[in-house]
Enzyme design. Structure first.
Site, PDB file in Angstrom:
ATOM      1  N   ASP A  13     -23.109 -17.418-100.358  1.00  0.00           N
ATOM      2  CA  ASP A  13     -22.038 -16.453-100.089  1.00  0.00           C
ATOM      3  C   ASP A  13     -22.296 -15.090-100.714  1.00  0.00           C
ATOM      4  O   ASP A  13     -21.361 -14.382-101.098  1.00  0.00           O
ATOM      5  CB  ASP A  13     -20.676 -16.998-100.567  1.00  0.00           C
ATOM      6  CG  ASP A  13     -20.359 -18.331 -99.908  1.00  0.00           C
ATOM      7  OD1 ASP A  13     -20.687 -18.488 -98.729  1.00  0.00           O
ATOM      8  OD2 ASP A  13     -19.778 -19.199-100.587  1.00  0.00           O
ATOM      9  N   GLU A  14     -23.556 -14.722-100.810  1.00  0.00           N
ATOM     10  CA  GLU A  14     -23.908 -13.435-101.416  1.00  0.00           C
ATOM     11  C   GLU A  14     -23.724 -12.274-100.442  1.00  0.00           C
ATOM     12  O   GLU A  14     -23.753 -11.098-100.848  1.00  0.00           O
ATOM     13  CB  GLU A  14     -25.370 -13.450-101.885  1.00  0.00           C
ATOM     14  CG  GLU A  14     -25.705 -14.498-102.953  1.00  0.00           C
ATOM     15  CD  GLU A  14     -26.137 -15.826-102.346  1.00  0.00           C
ATOM     16  OE1 GLU A  14     -25.948 -16.017-101.122  1.00  0.00           O
ATOM     17  OE2 GLU A  14     -26.645 -16.676-103.100  1.00  0.00           O
ATOM     18  N   LYS A  16     -25.371 -12.738 -97.064  1.00  0.00           N
ATOM     19  CA  LYS A  16     -26.603 -12.841 -96.252  1.00  0.00           C
ATOM     20  C   LYS A  16     -26.339 -12.438 -94.808  1.00  0.00           C
ATOM     21  O   LYS A  16     -27.158 -11.803 -94.171  1.00  0.00           O
ATOM     22  CB  LYS A  16     -27.149 -14.290 -96.291  1.00  0.00           C
ATOM     23  CG  LYS A  16     -27.544 -14.748 -97.680  1.00  0.00           C
ATOM     24  CD  LYS A  16     -27.969 -16.193 -97.688  1.00  0.00           C
ATOM     25  CE  LYS A  16     -26.831 -17.162 -97.434  1.00  0.00           C
ATOM     26  NZ  LYS A  16     -25.823 -17.241 -98.488  1.00  0.00           N
ATOM     27  N   GLY A  17     -25.155 -12.840 -94.296  1.00  0.00           N
ATOM     28  CA  GLY A  17     -24.831 -12.545 -92.903  1.00  0.00           C
ATOM     29  C   GLY A  17     -24.808 -11.053 -92.654  1.00  0.00           C
ATOM     30  O   GLY A  17     -25.392 -10.554 -91.697  1.00  0.00           O
ATOM     31  N   LYS A  18     -24.168 -10.337 -93.560  1.00  0.00           N
ATOM     32  CA  LYS A  18     -24.099  -8.879 -93.398  1.00  0.00           C
ATOM     33  C   LYS A  18     -25.497  -8.274 -93.457  1.00  0.00           C
ATOM     34  O   LYS A  18     -25.860  -7.420 -92.645  1.00  0.00           O
ATOM     35  CB  LYS A  18     -23.233  -8.262 -94.501  1.00  0.00           C
ATOM     36  CG  LYS A  18     -23.289  -6.759 -94.456  1.00  0.00           C
ATOM     37  CD  LYS A  18     -22.669  -6.057 -95.628  1.00  0.00           C
ATOM     38  CE  LYS A  18     -23.256  -4.661 -95.702  1.00  0.00           C
ATOM     39  NZ  LYS A  18     -22.481  -3.741 -96.507  1.00  0.00           N
ATOM     40  N   ALA A  39     -23.221 -23.584 -93.696  1.00  0.00           N
ATOM     41  CA  ALA A  39     -23.231 -22.147 -93.962  1.00  0.00           C
ATOM     42  C   ALA A  39     -21.993 -21.488 -93.349  1.00  0.00           C
ATOM     43  O   ALA A  39     -21.447 -21.973 -92.363  1.00  0.00           O
ATOM     44  CB  ALA A  39     -24.490 -21.523 -93.368  1.00  0.00           C
ATOM     45  N   GLY A  40     -21.589 -20.404 -93.956  1.00  0.00           N
ATOM     46  CA  GLY A  40     -20.513 -19.581 -93.395  1.00  0.00           C
ATOM     47  C   GLY A  40     -20.906 -18.145 -93.639  1.00  0.00           C
ATOM     48  O   GLY A  40     -20.857 -17.672 -94.766  1.00  0.00           O
ATOM     49  N   HIS A  41     -21.396 -17.479 -92.605  1.00  0.00           N
ATOM     50  CA  HIS A  41     -21.875 -16.109 -92.752  1.00  0.00           C
ATOM     51  C   HIS A  41     -20.931 -15.164 -92.015  1.00  0.00           C
ATOM     52  O   HIS A  41     -20.714 -15.304 -90.817  1.00  0.00           O
ATOM     53  CB  HIS A  41     -23.290 -15.970 -92.175  1.00  0.00           C
ATOM     54  CG  HIS A  41     -24.305 -16.821 -92.886  1.00  0.00           C
ATOM     55  ND1 HIS A  41     -25.593 -16.947 -92.457  1.00  0.00           N
ATOM     56  CD2 HIS A  41     -24.217 -17.583 -93.998  1.00  0.00           C
ATOM     57  CE1 HIS A  41     -26.255 -17.740 -93.279  1.00  0.00           C
ATOM     58  NE2 HIS A  41     -25.433 -18.146 -94.219  1.00  0.00           N
ATOM     59  N   GLN A 223     -27.093 -20.941 -97.589  1.00  0.00           N
ATOM     60  CA  GLN A 223     -26.854 -21.302 -98.998  1.00  0.00           C
ATOM     61  C   GLN A 223     -27.571 -20.341 -99.957  1.00  0.00           C
ATOM     62  O   GLN A 223     -27.681 -19.178 -99.652  1.00  0.00           O
ATOM     63  CB  GLN A 223     -27.258 -22.757 -99.275  1.00  0.00           C
ATOM     64  CG  GLN A 223     -26.414 -23.781 -98.549  1.00  0.00           C
ATOM     65  CD  GLN A 223     -26.766 -23.938 -97.084  1.00  0.00           C
ATOM     66  OE1 GLN A 223     -27.910 -24.157 -96.747  1.00  0.00           O
ATOM     67  NE2 GLN A 223     -25.798 -23.829 -96.212  1.00  0.00           N
ATOM     68  N   GLY A 301     -12.632 -22.941 -96.306  1.00  0.00           N
ATOM     69  CA  GLY A 301     -11.385 -22.291 -96.731  1.00  0.00           C
ATOM     70  C   GLY A 301     -11.050 -22.533 -98.191  1.00  0.00           C
ATOM     71  O   GLY A 301      -9.961 -22.186 -98.651  1.00  0.00           O
ATOM     72  N   LEU A 331     -20.719  -4.298-104.655  1.00  0.00           N
ATOM     73  CA  LEU A 331     -20.563  -3.444-105.838  1.00  0.00           C
ATOM     74  C   LEU A 331     -19.156  -2.845-105.867  1.00  0.00           C
ATOM     75  O   LEU A 331     -18.555  -2.674-106.925  1.00  0.00           O
ATOM     76  CB  LEU A 331     -21.625  -2.323-105.809  1.00  0.00           C
ATOM     77  CG  LEU A 331     -21.670  -1.438-107.041  1.00  0.00           C
ATOM     78  CD1 LEU A 331     -22.080  -2.237-108.285  1.00  0.00           C
ATOM     79  CD2 LEU A 331     -22.614  -0.250-106.842  1.00  0.00           C
ATOM     80  N   ASP A 332     -18.604  -2.575-104.673  1.00  0.00           N
ATOM     81  CA  ASP A 332     -17.262  -1.966-104.570  1.00  0.00           C
ATOM     82  C   ASP A 332     -16.190  -2.833-105.223  1.00  0.00           C
ATOM     83  O   ASP A 332     -15.187  -2.325-105.723  1.00  0.00           O
ATOM     84  CB  ASP A 332     -16.909  -1.728-103.088  1.00  0.00           C
ATOM     85  CG  ASP A 332     -17.079  -2.977-102.245  1.00  0.00           C
ATOM     86  OD1 ASP A 332     -18.198  -3.517-102.204  1.00  0.00           O
ATOM     87  OD2 ASP A 332     -16.083  -3.436-101.632  1.00  0.00           O
TER      88      ASP A 332
END
Ligand code: GDP
Ligand code: IMO
Ligand code: MG
Length: 427
Positions: A13-14, A16-18, A39-41, A223, A301, A331-332
């Site tokens: 959940d870092e 990766k999808g973005k 996975a959940g991207h 992951q 969820g 970072l925001d």
């Protein structure tokens, strides 16, 4: 720059999808090499938000061919519901390719995942309940069913029998569940065969040819490093190899073909499910990170456990993946703290330890040694260059880079595609 790996440097959940989506417009292939619909991207394009589970994030970039490699476990029911969900939103998914050697997740894997967790009680892993572990266990036990098995009914039946003979004993005698009929499994799986056929390809040949022809191939991990079955916090891990080596086995591409390995790194830390987490915050700061960061699982969820940045883990990710770059995300989310603690080392039984301890007992006893960096209050979500960031935010990034052992080549300041500061080009 023909082949890059993009993977999670922490517990998943870092972002990766973005990151994959951001590069998707400039690459020819995006390849998932391990994991499945655990996975959940999340990808945000303009005002549209997509949650991808099994499909590579490159599916949203029209010029890019998305590939599901041999190392992935595929639940066909999830595959088709995800595809039709995207089609309904106008996304063209016709270019998707799936390895015939990828293993299938069947309903008995999902059932076994859930009952095993229940049976473990307080020792449970906190899996996503998607059948991932049991499907990989069958693969390693050599009783798995692969995508290509759907195209030969007699082989499919033999394999389903081999898999179910033993499982039905376990289900009935140990878990007090009803046995699963071979006919029912075969019928359900055969129902996917014709729909799957157009997508199936020799993806190893295709990807090697593509790299040799100078095409750009991006391998997208699911992951994260600390969830890797070999290099993570075993047994609180997933059942595959998200680390860089997994891209080679999970796609059939040799390590000499890979030029760059990008670790996606959140500016703080999160984890879902059970297992050790030295910088975890069980106080107001943890709640604040969860709320501001929207830290809720895309797949299950569940609330994500939140904590401060852990440089020991980032250094470890650099080591076991041979990272060439980091992409620092979120970072925001840290805007508004007066000072931000960063874990620079652990204290274990009175000793200061700089590297991730290989002994699980030591890791469970590790407490963070913090350095405190000055925070910032300015809104950074519109920053386009490093120089646009407030001085303290710049210093935070530079400090993380120094501690983590690889250059930070991009910074996320918001979930959208354009909310990114690019420092060094990835391509
Ligand atoms: P993945 O599993 O690694 O793809 O990450 P997830 O999608 O599960 O979780 C990351 C979350 O952070 C998603 O909701 C993203 O939209 C969001 N996100 C990604 N990068 C940034 C960023 O730089 N800032 C903010 N505020 N959100 C981000
Ligand atoms: P992405 O790709 C965060 C965790 C589960 C559990 C452990 C094992 O979105 O980063 P599994 O169902 O894989 O057998 O569960 O791994 N886990 C994840 N945590 N992000 C993920 O994926 C995860 N996929 C699995 O919570 O602790
Ligand atoms: Mg995720």
């Amino acid at each position: 720059m023909p082949a890059l790996v993009l993977l999670g440097a922490q517990w998943g959940d870092e972002g990766k999808g973005k990151a994959t989506d951001l590069l998707g417009g400039s690459v020819d292939y995006v390849v998932r090499y391990q994991g499945g619909n655990n996975a959940g991207h999340t990808v945000v394009v303009g005002d549209q938000k997509y949650a991808l589970h099994l499909l590579p994030s490159g599916i949203l970039s029209p010029g890019c061919t998305p590939v599901i490699g041999n190392g992935v476990v595929v639940d066909p029911s999830v595959l088709f519901s995800e595809l039709s969900g995207l089609n309904d939103r106008g996304v063209d998914t016709s270019k998707l390719l799936i390895s015939g050697n990828a293993h299938l997740i069947t309903p008995y894997h999902t059932t076994l995942d859930k009952v095993t967790e229940r049976f473990l009680g307080t020792r449970k892993i906190g899996t996503t309940g998607r059948g991932i572990g049991p499907a990989y266990a069958d693969k390693i036990n050599r009783v798995g069913i692969r995508v290509q098995d759907l195209f030969d009914e007699s082989i499919l039946r033999q394999k389903a029998e081999a898999a179910l003979d033993f499982k039905n004993q376990v289900l009935a005698k140990l878990y007090n569940r009803r046995a699963i009929a071979v006919d029912q499994v075969v019928e359900e799986l055969l129902g996917y065969a014709d729909k799957l056929r157009p997508y199936v390809a020799d993806t190893t040949l295709l990807l090697n040819d593509a790299i040799d022809a100078g095409k750009v191939v991006l391998f997208e991990g699911g992951q994260g490093t600390l969830l890797d079955v070999d290099h993570g916090t075993y047994p609180f891990v997933t059942s595959s190899n998200p680390t860089a080596g997994g891209a080679c086995t999970g796609a059939g591409v040799g390590p000499t073909k890979i030029n760059r390995v990008i670790g996606i790194l959140k500016a703080y830390t999160t984890r879902v499910g059970a297992g050790p987490f030295p910088t975890e915050l069980l106080d107001e700061d943890g709640d604040k990170l969860r709320t501001i960061g929207g830290e809720r699982g895309v797949t299950t969820g569940r609330d994500r456990r939140c904590g401060w940045f852990d440089a020991v883990i980032a250094r470890y990710a650099t080591r076991v993946n041979g990272l060439t770059d980091f992409f620092l995300t979120k970072l925001d989310v840290l805007t508004g703290w007066e000072r931000i603690p960063v874990c620079v080392a652990y204290e274990i039984d009175g000793r200061r330890v700089e590297e991730l301890p290989y002994s699980q007992t030591d890791f469970h006893h590790a407490t963070p040694v913090y350095e405190y960096l000055p925070g910032w209050t300015e809104d950074i979500s519109k920053a386009k260059t490093f120089a646009d960031l407030p001085k303290n935010a710049q210093a935070y990034v530079k400090a993380l880079e120094e501690m983590s052992g690889a250059p930070i080549s991009a910074i996320g300041v918001g979930p959208g595609r354009d909310e990114t500061i690019e420092i060094n080009s990835f391509l």
